[in-house]
Scaffold this motif. Sequence first.
Motif, PDB file in Angstrom:
ATOM      1  N   ASP A 210       0.846  -1.185   0.000  1.00 33.89           N
ATOM      2  CA  ASP A 210       0.000   0.000   0.000  1.00 33.89           C
ATOM      3  C   ASP A 210       0.884   1.238   0.000  1.00 33.89           C
ATOM      4  N   VAL A 211       1.141   1.789  -1.185  1.00 37.29           N
ATOM      5  CA  VAL A 211       2.038   2.942  -1.283  1.00 37.29           C
ATOM      6  C   VAL A 211       1.341   4.247  -0.918  1.00 37.29           C
ATOM      7  N   SER A 212       0.036   4.190  -0.625  1.00 37.10           N
ATOM      8  CA  SER A 212      -0.674   5.418  -0.273  1.00 37.10           C
ATOM      9  C   SER A 212      -0.159   6.011   1.033  1.00 37.10           C
ATOM     10  N   THR A 213       0.489   5.203   1.854  1.00 39.92           N
ATOM     11  CA  THR A 213       0.980   5.679   3.148  1.00 39.92           C
ATOM     12  C   THR A 213       2.435   6.137   3.105  1.00 39.92           C
ATOM     13  N   VAL A 214       3.076   6.023   1.949  1.00 32.13           N
ATOM     14  CA  VAL A 214       4.503   6.333   1.833  1.00 32.13           C
ATOM     15  C   VAL A 214       4.691   7.833   1.594  1.00 32.13           C
ATOM     16  N   ALA A 215       5.366   8.502   2.500  1.00 36.04           N
ATOM     17  CA  ALA A 215       5.643   9.943   2.352  1.00 36.04           C
ATOM     18  C   ALA A 215       6.883  10.115   1.480  1.00 36.04           C
TER      19      ALA A 215
ATOM     20  N   GLY B 175       0.490   6.167  -7.534  1.00 33.37           N
ATOM     21  CA  GLY B 175      -0.558   6.389  -6.531  1.00 33.37           C
ATOM     22  C   GLY B 175      -0.039   6.440  -5.121  1.00 33.37           C
ATOM     23  N   GLY B 176       1.108   7.071  -4.915  1.00 27.36           N
ATOM     24  CA  GLY B 176       1.726   7.066  -3.596  1.00 27.36           C
ATOM     25  C   GLY B 176       1.520   8.341  -2.808  1.00 27.36           C
ATOM     26  N   GLY B 177       1.351   8.196  -1.489  1.00 27.55           N
ATOM     27  CA  GLY B 177       1.471   9.318  -0.576  1.00 27.55           C
ATOM     28  C   GLY B 177       0.227  10.084  -0.215  1.00 27.55           C
ATOM     29  N   TYR B 178      -0.940   9.753  -0.759  1.00 30.12           N
ATOM     30  CA  TYR B 178      -2.113  10.563  -0.431  1.00 30.12           C
ATOM     31  C   TYR B 178      -2.682  10.237   0.955  1.00 30.12           C
ATOM     32  N   ASN B 179      -2.203   9.198   1.581  1.00 29.60           N
ATOM     33  CA  ASN B 179      -2.626   8.858   2.942  1.00 29.60           C
ATOM     34  C   ASN B 179      -1.387   8.646   3.804  1.00 29.60           C
TER      35      ASN B 179
END
Length: 480
Positions: free
Chosen positions: A43-48, A455-459
Amino acid sequence: MRRIAILAGLSVLAGCVSGPDHVPPEMPLPAKFNEGSAKADGDVSTVAWWTAYRDTRLNGLVTEGLSENLSIQQSLERINAAAGNVTVAGAGALPSLTVGADHTLNGSMGERRSTIGATNTTGASASVGWLLDLFGQYRRSKESAQATLDAAYSTADVAKLTYLQDLVNSYINARYYQERIALSRANLKSRQETYELTKFQLDAGAASRLDVVQAEGLVQSTQAEIPGLETNFRVAAHHIATLLGKPAGSMVAELQRGGSQPVFRAGIVSGVPADLIRNRPDIRVAERNLAAATANIGVAMARLYPTISLSGSIAPSFVNPAGSRGGSLTNWSFGPTLTLPIFDGGSLRAGVDIAKSDAKTQYLVWKQTVLQAVEEVENALSAVRRDAQTVAALRAQVKTTQETLDLSTASYKDGASSLLDVLDAQRQVSLAQASLAAAVQQMATDYVALNVAIGGGYNPGGNTAPAKPVAAKASTAKAG
């Protein structure tokens, strides 16, 4: 027995749902990107990912904007509206109850304004209605509204991802223009020194008036480029402030304190194409829109069939006329209503065809969104993997041109070369430095493009409410 048979028949019909069930779409995708690895991402959405620039000021701006950006706030409000629509869509299949009460005093007035024959009337009413959802019209409507709600969650994630790309790129641009301004000012100082040296040599008879004019022109051209660079810096700073929900001029002074150009210091991670369907919020939006359109087929088909509604009412009233005993009256009613569409000019059947066409369109939109996402990652990977080579070559070029300038200047002072050699060397240094700054800027923005494309970093950190999961997946079989 007849009543039992009727109830059994209604219960069977109530279990019927018109239209097709939504099936997560599939399409063939390659096992890996051309220049990527075969290792899947989580889940790359959590990657800052922006922390790879190691710029604390940038990190602070990103965090601030995630809660203050007005586009994100608008998308979150749309979630609330979509949640309300789910309730509205499902309410039609539930019984409704309406109650009321009233009290009136009736009479007539004589010449002496005395009340004659006054009557008190007190009444109440209650009505109940229930449309039997025999063919699933309201169940499909609620299913469509729920899919739209899921799409609203993912749309908010799209807004966050768009914000991240816009903010980080604007910050990169601001630092680029600051670097260009610093280089121009340093070049201006060097060219002014050359100009002063040329004037000195003119007085000594070692230089011509042409040499002086050429040196002066180079100083003037350098002076002319600085205002435009300062304007571009301010434009970038203004846009950053707007993204943070602040007045445009509020960030200029803070960003003028300076900082180096962002350069990412992390590995290149792309995952595999199948990861995009899970991680890209715009793909999830497209899939949820397809689910909503599929449910709408069932809504349209249910309208082709009969509808049965049960309704009833009760209205007791008490009348107390003046000078006599009161009385009461209760009106009530109850019964089913059957509505059967017989002739409508083909509009209901056309509604089904429209719904099917819309669902097909949404499938094509989903497919196109997936393919565009794959293209964006491929493009970003190609750029990022070559940017470092460009930067390294330009760093070497800057070093070479600077050495050429030093040698030309020393030779000119000794009278062994012309001023033209010095001026040409200064131009080459300036061009090489500007090219290097632009390459560093491009490398930084390409890294942004890659992380946004996957799709990375929005969460970041998983602290905000995640979007609802979607079952879509990629496979080697084409969906029909």
